[in-house]
Design a protein around this motif. Structure first.
Motif, PDB file in Angstrom:
ATOM      1  N   SER A  96     -12.318  46.689 -15.774  1.00 43.29           N
ATOM      2  CA  SER A  96     -11.756  46.182 -14.535  1.00 43.29           C
ATOM      3  C   SER A  96     -10.885  44.965 -14.858  1.00 43.29           C
ATOM      4  O   SER A  96     -11.289  44.087 -15.601  1.00 43.29           O
ATOM      5  CB  SER A  96     -12.887  45.786 -13.589  1.00 43.29           C
ATOM      6  N   GLY A  97      -9.681  44.942 -14.328  1.00 41.35           N
ATOM      7  CA  GLY A  97      -8.753  43.853 -14.618  1.00 41.35           C
ATOM      8  C   GLY A  97      -7.953  44.063 -15.885  1.00 41.35           C
ATOM      9  O   GLY A  97      -6.981  43.360 -16.125  1.00 41.35           O
ATOM     10  N   ARG A  98      -8.395  44.986 -16.733  1.00 36.73           N
ATOM     11  CA  ARG A  98      -7.670  45.382 -17.946  1.00 36.73           C
ATOM     12  C   ARG A  98      -7.354  44.222 -18.888  1.00 36.73           C
ATOM     13  O   ARG A  98      -6.349  44.226 -19.579  1.00 36.73           O
ATOM     14  CB  ARG A  98      -6.392  46.115 -17.579  1.00 36.73           C
ATOM     15  N   ARG A  99      -8.212  43.209 -18.936  1.00 38.15           N
ATOM     16  CA  ARG A  99      -8.011  42.068 -19.832  1.00 38.15           C
ATOM     17  C   ARG A  99      -8.698  42.341 -21.154  1.00 38.15           C
ATOM     18  O   ARG A  99      -9.826  42.833 -21.197  1.00 38.15           O
ATOM     19  CB  ARG A  99      -8.592  40.786 -19.245  1.00 38.15           C
ATOM     20  N   CYS A 100      -8.021  41.992 -22.242  1.00 38.62           N
ATOM     21  CA  CYS A 100      -8.631  42.090 -23.567  1.00 38.62           C
ATOM     22  C   CYS A 100      -7.930  41.137 -24.512  1.00 38.62           C
ATOM     23  O   CYS A 100      -6.856  40.615 -24.204  1.00 38.62           O
ATOM     24  CB  CYS A 100      -8.570  43.522 -24.110  1.00 38.62           C
ATOM     25  N   SER A 101      -8.557  40.899 -25.641  1.00 39.59           N
ATOM     26  CA  SER A 101      -7.883  40.161 -26.706  1.00 39.59           C
ATOM     27  C   SER A 101      -7.912  41.031 -27.953  1.00 39.59           C
ATOM     28  O   SER A 101      -8.846  41.800 -28.174  1.00 39.59           O
ATOM     29  CB  SER A 101      -8.539  38.812 -26.959  1.00 39.59           C
ATOM     30  N   VAL A 102      -6.854  40.916 -28.731  1.00 38.13           N
ATOM     31  CA  VAL A 102      -6.715  41.690 -29.963  1.00 38.13           C
ATOM     32  C   VAL A 102      -6.631  40.702 -31.118  1.00 38.13           C
ATOM     33  O   VAL A 102      -5.872  39.732 -31.052  1.00 38.13           O
ATOM     34  CB  VAL A 102      -5.458  42.578 -29.920  1.00 38.13           C
ATOM     35  N   LEU A 103      -7.418  40.951 -32.148  1.00 37.14           N
ATOM     36  CA  LEU A 103      -7.404  40.145 -33.360  1.00 37.14           C
ATOM     37  C   LEU A 103      -7.081  41.061 -34.528  1.00 37.14           C
ATOM     38  O   LEU A 103      -7.747  42.079 -34.725  1.00 37.14           O
ATOM     39  CB  LEU A 103      -8.755  39.463 -33.574  1.00 37.14           C
ATOM     40  N   ARG A 106      -8.818  44.416 -40.788  1.00 41.26           N
ATOM     41  CA  ARG A 106      -9.813  44.495 -39.712  1.00 41.26           C
ATOM     42  C   ARG A 106      -9.078  44.214 -38.409  1.00 41.26           C
ATOM     43  O   ARG A 106      -8.284  43.279 -38.323  1.00 41.26           O
ATOM     44  CB  ARG A 106     -10.935  43.485 -39.912  1.00 41.26           C
ATOM     45  N   VAL A 107      -9.343  45.036 -37.406  1.00 38.14           N
ATOM     46  CA  VAL A 107      -8.764  44.852 -36.077  1.00 38.14           C
ATOM     47  C   VAL A 107      -9.912  44.831 -35.080  1.00 38.14           C
ATOM     48  O   VAL A 107     -10.823  45.666 -35.145  1.00 38.14           O
ATOM     49  CB  VAL A 107      -7.767  45.988 -35.728  1.00 38.14           C
ATOM     50  N   GLU A 108      -9.873  43.864 -34.161  1.00 38.44           N
ATOM     51  CA  GLU A 108     -10.896  43.730 -33.127  1.00 38.44           C
ATOM     52  C   GLU A 108     -10.234  43.743 -31.756  1.00 38.44           C
ATOM     53  O   GLU A 108      -9.202  43.112 -31.564  1.00 38.44           O
ATOM     54  CB  GLU A 108     -11.664  42.418 -33.293  1.00 38.44           C
ATOM     55  N   VAL A 109     -10.851  44.459 -30.816  1.00 39.80           N
ATOM     56  CA  VAL A 109     -10.415  44.453 -29.425  1.00 39.80           C
ATOM     57  C   VAL A 109     -11.620  44.037 -28.593  1.00 39.80           C
ATOM     58  O   VAL A 109     -12.633  44.734 -28.566  1.00 39.80           O
ATOM     59  CB  VAL A 109      -9.879  45.832 -28.976  1.00 39.80           C
ATOM     60  N   ALA A 110     -11.523  42.871 -27.948  1.00 44.41           N
ATOM     61  CA  ALA A 110     -12.629  42.323 -27.158  1.00 44.41           C
ATOM     62  C   ALA A 110     -12.297  42.422 -25.677  1.00 44.41           C
ATOM     63  O   ALA A 110     -11.148  42.225 -25.270  1.00 44.41           O
ATOM     64  CB  ALA A 110     -12.872  40.870 -27.550  1.00 44.41           C
ATOM     65  N   ASP A 111     -13.322  42.738 -24.883  1.00 40.66           N
ATOM     66  CA  ASP A 111     -13.142  42.787 -23.433  1.00 40.66           C
ATOM     67  C   ASP A 111     -14.348  42.164 -22.756  1.00 40.66           C
ATOM     68  O   ASP A 111     -15.311  41.786 -23.423  1.00 40.66           O
ATOM     69  CB  ASP A 111     -12.897  44.225 -22.952  1.00 40.66           C
ATOM     70  N   GLY A 112     -14.293  42.045 -21.461  1.00 38.67           N
ATOM     71  CA  GLY A 112     -15.337  41.384 -20.699  1.00 38.67           C
ATOM     72  C   GLY A 112     -16.347  42.305 -20.058  1.00 38.67           C
ATOM     73  O   GLY A 112     -16.995  41.920 -19.089  1.00 38.67           O
ATOM     74  N   LYS A 136     -17.928  42.689 -24.985  1.00 37.07           N
ATOM     75  CA  LYS A 136     -18.119  43.309 -26.294  1.00 37.07           C
ATOM     76  C   LYS A 136     -16.837  43.246 -27.092  1.00 37.07           C
ATOM     77  O   LYS A 136     -15.753  43.064 -26.541  1.00 37.07           O
ATOM     78  CB  LYS A 136     -18.574  44.754 -26.155  1.00 37.07           C
ATOM     79  N   THR A 137     -16.998  43.423 -28.389  1.00 31.30           N
ATOM     80  CA  THR A 137     -15.859  43.537 -29.290  1.00 31.30           C
ATOM     81  C   THR A 137     -16.012  44.856 -30.043  1.00 31.30           C
ATOM     82  O   THR A 137     -17.038  45.086 -30.672  1.00 31.30           O
ATOM     83  CB  THR A 137     -15.816  42.376 -30.300  1.00 31.30           C
TER      84      THR A 137
END
Length: 135
Positions: free
Chosen positions: A66-73, A82-88, A127-128
């Motif tokens: 919901s809200g489609r927010r994430c961070s990409v590392l 290594r690639v990480e996608v974190a969301d709420g 989660k990530t």
């Protein structure tokens, strides 16, 4: 609103982090960023599997967050990438085989198939989901 962080040249030598509100076409933008860093780090051979895996993780955010927010590392590691996608959104994530007529449900199976490792780290606020590709 999208926000770039960690934009110092020394940090960009080994990592890149960006926060996004993702939409239907965001994965293309993220693929270009990932390919740019893979080229800079001389890891071009990882571009196809890494961009496919990133696309699938971003698609999951579009579909399920919901809200489609994430961070990409994006991290340059001694062994590769290594690639990480974190969301709420907290909760379990698992790869499952979709039926032949299912419209979706194959994303994490693809991530598992094209990367060397992947997993999920649960946090109190979400989660990530991460993957790694060996050079």
């Amino acid at each position: 609103m999208n926000q770039a962080t960690d934009l110092y040249p020394a940090v960009l030598a080994t990592s890149y982090r960006m926060a996004f509100t993702v939409g239907e076409h965001s994965a293309g933008h993220m693929r270009r960023i990932l390919r740019m860093f893979l080229t800079r780090w001389e890891l071009d051979l990882l571009a196809d599997p890494a961009t496919l895996a990133l696309t699938e993780l971003v698609a999951n955010v579009v579909r399920h967050v919901s809200g489609r927010r994430c961070s990409v590392l994006i991290l340059r590691e001694p062994y590769g990438l290594r690639v990480e996608v974190a969301d709420g959104v907290p909760g379990p994530v698992r790869a499952k085989a979709a039926g032949p007529l299912d419209a979706g449900g194959r994303g994490l199976v693809l991530v598992e198939a094209v990367t060397d490792r992947w997993g999920v780290e649960e946090r109190g606020d979400g989660k990530t989901v991460w993957f790694e590709c060996d050079a």
